[in-house]
Design a protein around this motif. Structure first.
Motif, PDB file in Angstrom:
ATOM      1  N   LEU A 201       0.838  -1.198   0.000  1.00 48.22           N
ATOM      2  CA  LEU A 201       0.000   0.000   0.000  1.00 48.22           C
ATOM      3  C   LEU A 201       0.872   1.246   0.000  1.00 48.22           C
ATOM      4  O   LEU A 201       1.821   1.349   0.774  1.00 48.22           O
ATOM      5  CB  LEU A 201      -0.910   0.014   1.226  1.00 48.22           C
ATOM      6  CG  LEU A 201      -1.846  -1.184   1.418  1.00 48.22           C
ATOM      7  CD1 LEU A 201      -2.674  -1.004   2.683  1.00 48.22           C
ATOM      8  CD2 LEU A 201      -2.745  -1.384   0.213  1.00 48.22           C
ATOM      9  N   GLN A 303      -5.458   4.739   7.620  1.00 47.54           N
ATOM     10  CA  GLN A 303      -4.205   4.415   6.938  1.00 47.54           C
ATOM     11  C   GLN A 303      -3.320   3.522   7.812  1.00 47.54           C
ATOM     12  O   GLN A 303      -2.779   2.502   7.347  1.00 47.54           O
ATOM     13  CB  GLN A 303      -3.468   5.697   6.571  1.00 47.54           C
ATOM     14  CG  GLN A 303      -2.105   5.483   5.964  1.00 47.54           C
ATOM     15  CD  GLN A 303      -1.429   6.802   5.623  1.00 47.54           C
ATOM     16  OE1 GLN A 303      -2.095   7.820   5.417  1.00 47.54           O
ATOM     17  NE2 GLN A 303      -0.108   6.807   5.560  1.00 47.54           N
ATOM     18  N   LEU A 306      -4.553  -0.140   8.095  1.00 50.29           N
ATOM     19  CA  LEU A 306      -4.289  -0.952   6.900  1.00 50.29           C
ATOM     20  C   LEU A 306      -2.817  -1.333   6.800  1.00 50.29           C
ATOM     21  O   LEU A 306      -2.484  -2.466   6.445  1.00 50.29           O
ATOM     22  CB  LEU A 306      -4.721  -0.187   5.647  1.00 50.29           C
ATOM     23  CG  LEU A 306      -6.233  -0.060   5.429  1.00 50.29           C
ATOM     24  CD1 LEU A 306      -6.519   0.824   4.222  1.00 50.29           C
ATOM     25  CD2 LEU A 306      -6.874  -1.429   5.230  1.00 50.29           C
ATOM     26  N   MET A 309      -1.872  -4.368   8.789  1.00 49.76           N
ATOM     27  CA  MET A 309      -2.487  -5.646   8.426  1.00 49.76           C
ATOM     28  C   MET A 309      -1.610  -6.438   7.464  1.00 49.76           C
ATOM     29  O   MET A 309      -0.834  -5.872   6.696  1.00 49.76           O
ATOM     30  CB  MET A 309      -3.846  -5.416   7.746  1.00 49.76           C
ATOM     31  CG  MET A 309      -4.910  -4.843   8.614  1.00 49.76           C
ATOM     32  SD  MET A 309      -6.438  -4.641   7.636  1.00 49.76           S
ATOM     33  CE  MET A 309      -7.468  -3.784   8.815  1.00 49.76           C
ATOM     34  N   ILE A 311      -2.415  -8.145   4.419  1.00 45.36           N
ATOM     35  CA  ILE A 311      -3.552  -8.172   3.506  1.00 45.36           C
ATOM     36  C   ILE A 311      -3.293  -9.190   2.390  1.00 45.36           C
ATOM     37  O   ILE A 311      -2.267  -9.126   1.723  1.00 45.36           O
ATOM     38  CB  ILE A 311      -3.795  -6.778   2.910  1.00 45.36           C
ATOM     39  CG1 ILE A 311      -4.106  -5.782   4.038  1.00 45.36           C
ATOM     40  CG2 ILE A 311      -4.929  -6.811   1.903  1.00 45.36           C
ATOM     41  CD1 ILE A 311      -4.280  -4.359   3.566  1.00 45.36           C
ATOM     42  N   TYR A 316      -7.547  -7.986  -1.345  1.00 42.65           N
ATOM     43  CA  TYR A 316      -7.065  -6.740  -0.758  1.00 42.65           C
ATOM     44  C   TYR A 316      -8.164  -5.687  -0.693  1.00 42.65           C
ATOM     45  O   TYR A 316      -8.267  -4.919   0.273  1.00 42.65           O
ATOM     46  CB  TYR A 316      -5.858  -6.218  -1.542  1.00 42.65           C
ATOM     47  CG  TYR A 316      -6.193  -5.672  -2.906  1.00 42.65           C
ATOM     48  CD1 TYR A 316      -6.518  -4.335  -3.084  1.00 42.65           C
ATOM     49  CD2 TYR A 316      -6.199  -6.506  -4.025  1.00 42.65           C
ATOM     50  CE1 TYR A 316      -6.841  -3.831  -4.336  1.00 42.65           C
ATOM     51  CE2 TYR A 316      -6.515  -6.020  -5.269  1.00 42.65           C
ATOM     52  CZ  TYR A 316      -6.832  -4.686  -5.429  1.00 42.65           C
ATOM     53  OH  TYR A 316      -7.158  -4.206  -6.662  1.00 42.65           O
ATOM     54  N   TYR A 319     -10.535  -5.994   2.360  1.00 44.13           N
ATOM     55  CA  TYR A 319      -9.936  -5.502   3.601  1.00 44.13           C
ATOM     56  C   TYR A 319      -9.980  -3.979   3.660  1.00 44.13           C
ATOM     57  O   TYR A 319     -10.265  -3.392   4.708  1.00 44.13           O
ATOM     58  CB  TYR A 319      -8.490  -5.986   3.722  1.00 44.13           C
ATOM     59  CG  TYR A 319      -8.348  -7.390   4.244  1.00 44.13           C
ATOM     60  CD1 TYR A 319      -7.753  -7.638   5.485  1.00 44.13           C
ATOM     61  CD2 TYR A 319      -8.805  -8.486   3.522  1.00 44.13           C
ATOM     62  CE1 TYR A 319      -7.625  -8.926   5.981  1.00 44.13           C
ATOM     63  CE2 TYR A 319      -8.683  -9.785   4.001  1.00 44.13           C
ATOM     64  CZ  TYR A 319      -8.092  -9.995   5.231  1.00 44.13           C
ATOM     65  OH  TYR A 319      -7.980 -11.268   5.712  1.00 44.13           O
ATOM     66  N   ILE A 320      -9.684  -3.338   2.540  1.00 46.79           N
ATOM     67  CA  ILE A 320      -9.703  -1.872   2.509  1.00 46.79           C
ATOM     68  C   ILE A 320     -11.119  -1.356   2.740  1.00 46.79           C
ATOM     69  O   ILE A 320     -11.340  -0.413   3.520  1.00 46.79           O
ATOM     70  CB  ILE A 320      -9.146  -1.363   1.170  1.00 46.79           C
ATOM     71  CG1 ILE A 320      -7.659  -1.721   1.046  1.00 46.79           C
ATOM     72  CG2 ILE A 320      -9.329   0.151   1.049  1.00 46.79           C
ATOM     73  CD1 ILE A 320      -7.059  -1.419  -0.316  1.00 46.79           C
ATOM     74  N   GLN A 323     -12.228  -1.817   6.462  1.00 51.11           N
ATOM     75  CA  GLN A 323     -11.557  -0.873   7.347  1.00 51.11           C
ATOM     76  C   GLN A 323     -12.073   0.553   7.135  1.00 51.11           C
ATOM     77  O   GLN A 323     -12.198   1.327   8.091  1.00 51.11           O
ATOM     78  CB  GLN A 323     -10.040  -0.911   7.136  1.00 51.11           C
ATOM     79  CG  GLN A 323      -9.263  -0.023   8.106  1.00 51.11           C
ATOM     80  CD  GLN A 323      -9.550  -0.372   9.547  1.00 51.11           C
ATOM     81  OE1 GLN A 323      -9.444  -1.531   9.947  1.00 51.11           O
ATOM     82  NE2 GLN A 323      -9.920   0.626  10.350  1.00 51.11           N
ATOM     83  N   TYR A 324     -12.409   0.888   5.900  1.00 54.00           N
ATOM     84  CA  TYR A 324     -12.962   2.218   5.636  1.00 54.00           C
ATOM     85  C   TYR A 324     -14.281   2.421   6.381  1.00 54.00           C
ATOM     86  O   TYR A 324     -14.499   3.459   7.023  1.00 54.00           O
ATOM     87  CB  TYR A 324     -13.165   2.420   4.135  1.00 54.00           C
ATOM     88  CG  TYR A 324     -13.854   3.721   3.798  1.00 54.00           C
ATOM     89  CD1 TYR A 324     -13.180   4.932   3.886  1.00 54.00           C
ATOM     90  CD2 TYR A 324     -15.198   3.732   3.409  1.00 54.00           C
ATOM     91  CE1 TYR A 324     -13.814   6.132   3.590  1.00 54.00           C
ATOM     92  CE2 TYR A 324     -15.838   4.926   3.122  1.00 54.00           C
ATOM     93  CZ  TYR A 324     -15.151   6.117   3.212  1.00 54.00           C
ATOM     94  OH  TYR A 324     -15.782   7.302   2.933  1.00 54.00           O
TER      95      TYR A 324
END
Length: 366
Positions: A201, A303, A306, A309, A311, A316, A319-320, A323-324
């Motif tokens: 990321l 941020q 993430l 993690m 991932i 991926y 997961y994003i 978390q968002y």
């Protein structure tokens, strides 16, 4: 939230080969009563990306694979099969051709078609055809991922009085399929998202020039009363802002790594901010600025979460997204707590405590 993905994920690729061969050396004068025995063969090219984890027979009809003509009367067709069955025989063949290395990607083979048929051409010749289709898929914990399909047709001609060595024929066809897949995965390994092994990321903060209706957070760009463009609502407060945060996303695969570039956007629309004339003072402006600061702090928490993690490359984006949503709930909760404890800025002592806490958090995330 806008997402711009990188290179499109390709659908299952289909290859088609048609080979016409005639090998007098593998003719046999005796009738083949079966079963067909495969001959061990090793691939000419080194295999460095995968091993064969399993083979499944997915043929619609799992009958004997060969329907043949005899070399002498009566000329009724007869059937024979592969020794130990197609799936077992192909797995044994693949394990010899490709030495299993379980540090590589596990690949399954699904046999979609495997059929040998013969038809008379004339009194002296018989024509044969081998049809094969192998589906290669990547083995994953959550289920298989389809990679590529390999259909091929091989034809041969034999003397009516001599039988064909089908073990050699089938072994060569399987060797060709494995070689083809080995070449395919060698080409695709670095750039195909289905074959990616890890995720990286990269975060950046979005800025906009020139500035429009939306203000994007910058410590060098605090709020001013001129940013409050909407008309006042209700009678309870003197000012209000509605900040938020989001991101745009681009992904590409580089040397088997999914590189995800995330542009963070902590924003406040001027058209969603209002103030009454009597509320235009530095104290009230500081209260509204803190709402914007809280959005920035939580965006950085998003941020940081993430980056901490591990991932998986094959999920991926999930997961994003999760978390968002979690971080957005965190932001809304903090905004409510802030207004509740400060009485929307009316409690000066509580406002001072929050100012101190927010300043401390900003120093850690900026």
């Amino acid at each position: 939230m806008n997402k711009v993905m990188g290179r499109p994920i390709p659908a299952v690729v289909v290859a088609f080969l048609c080979v016409i061969i005639f090998f007098p050396s593998i003719l046999n004068a005796q009738k083949i009563n079966g079963p067909i025995v495969l001959t061990n063969r090793q691939l000419t090219e080194k295999v460095k990306e995968f091993y064969i984890a399993g083979v499944n027979d997915d043929r619609a009809e799992r009958n004997a694979i060969a329907i043949l003509l005899p070399t002498a009367a009566p000329y009724d067709k007869y059937k024979i099969d592969v020794k130990d069955g197609a799936a077992v025989a192909l797995k044994r063949f693949a394990d010899y051709a490709i030495q299993p290395n379980k540090t590589l990607r596990p690949v399954n083979i699904r046999i979609k078609k495997l059929k040998i048929t013969e038809e008379p051409i004339n009194n002296n010749q018989v024509g044969g055809k081998l049809e094969i289709e192998l589906l290669f898929e990547l083995k994953k914990d959550f289920g298989p991922v389809k990679l590529v399909s390999y259909p091929a047709t091989t034809t041969y001609t034999r003397n009516a009085a001599q039988q064909y060595d089908l073990g050699v024929l089938l072994s060569r066809a399987l060797e060709g399929g494995l070689n083809w897949f080995n070449n395919w995965i060698n080409r695709e390994a670095d750039t195909n998202i289905k074959l990616a092994k890890s995720v990286k990321l990269i975060f950046t903060d979005y800025t906009e020039q020139p500035e429009g209706d939306t203000i994007y957070y910058s410590p060098k760009r605090p709020l001013t009363w001129d940013d409050f463009k909407d008309k006042p609502y209700g009678n309870k407060y003197v000012a209000e802002v509605l900040p938020g945060f989001g991101y745009t996303e681009q992904a590409e695969v580089v040397q088997s790594v999914v590189v995800v570039r995330i542009s963070m956007r902590v924003f406040l629309p001027k058209s969603a901010a209002w103030v009454r004339y009597e509320g235009r003072n530095d104290y009230a402006l500081t209260h509204e600025q803190r709402h914007f600061d809280i959005a920035k702090i939580v965006a950085r928490h998003f941020q940081q979460a993430l980056l901490a993690m591990k991932i998986p490359a094959d999920n991926y984006d999930g997961y994003i997204n999760v978390q968002y949503l979690d971080s957005y709930r965190e932001m809304n909760q903090l905004q409510d707590e802030y207004d509740k404890e400060t009485g929307h800025g009316m409690n000066g002592a509580a406002q001072a405590r929050w100012n101190e806490m927010i300043e401390k958090d900003l120093k850690e995330v900026l």
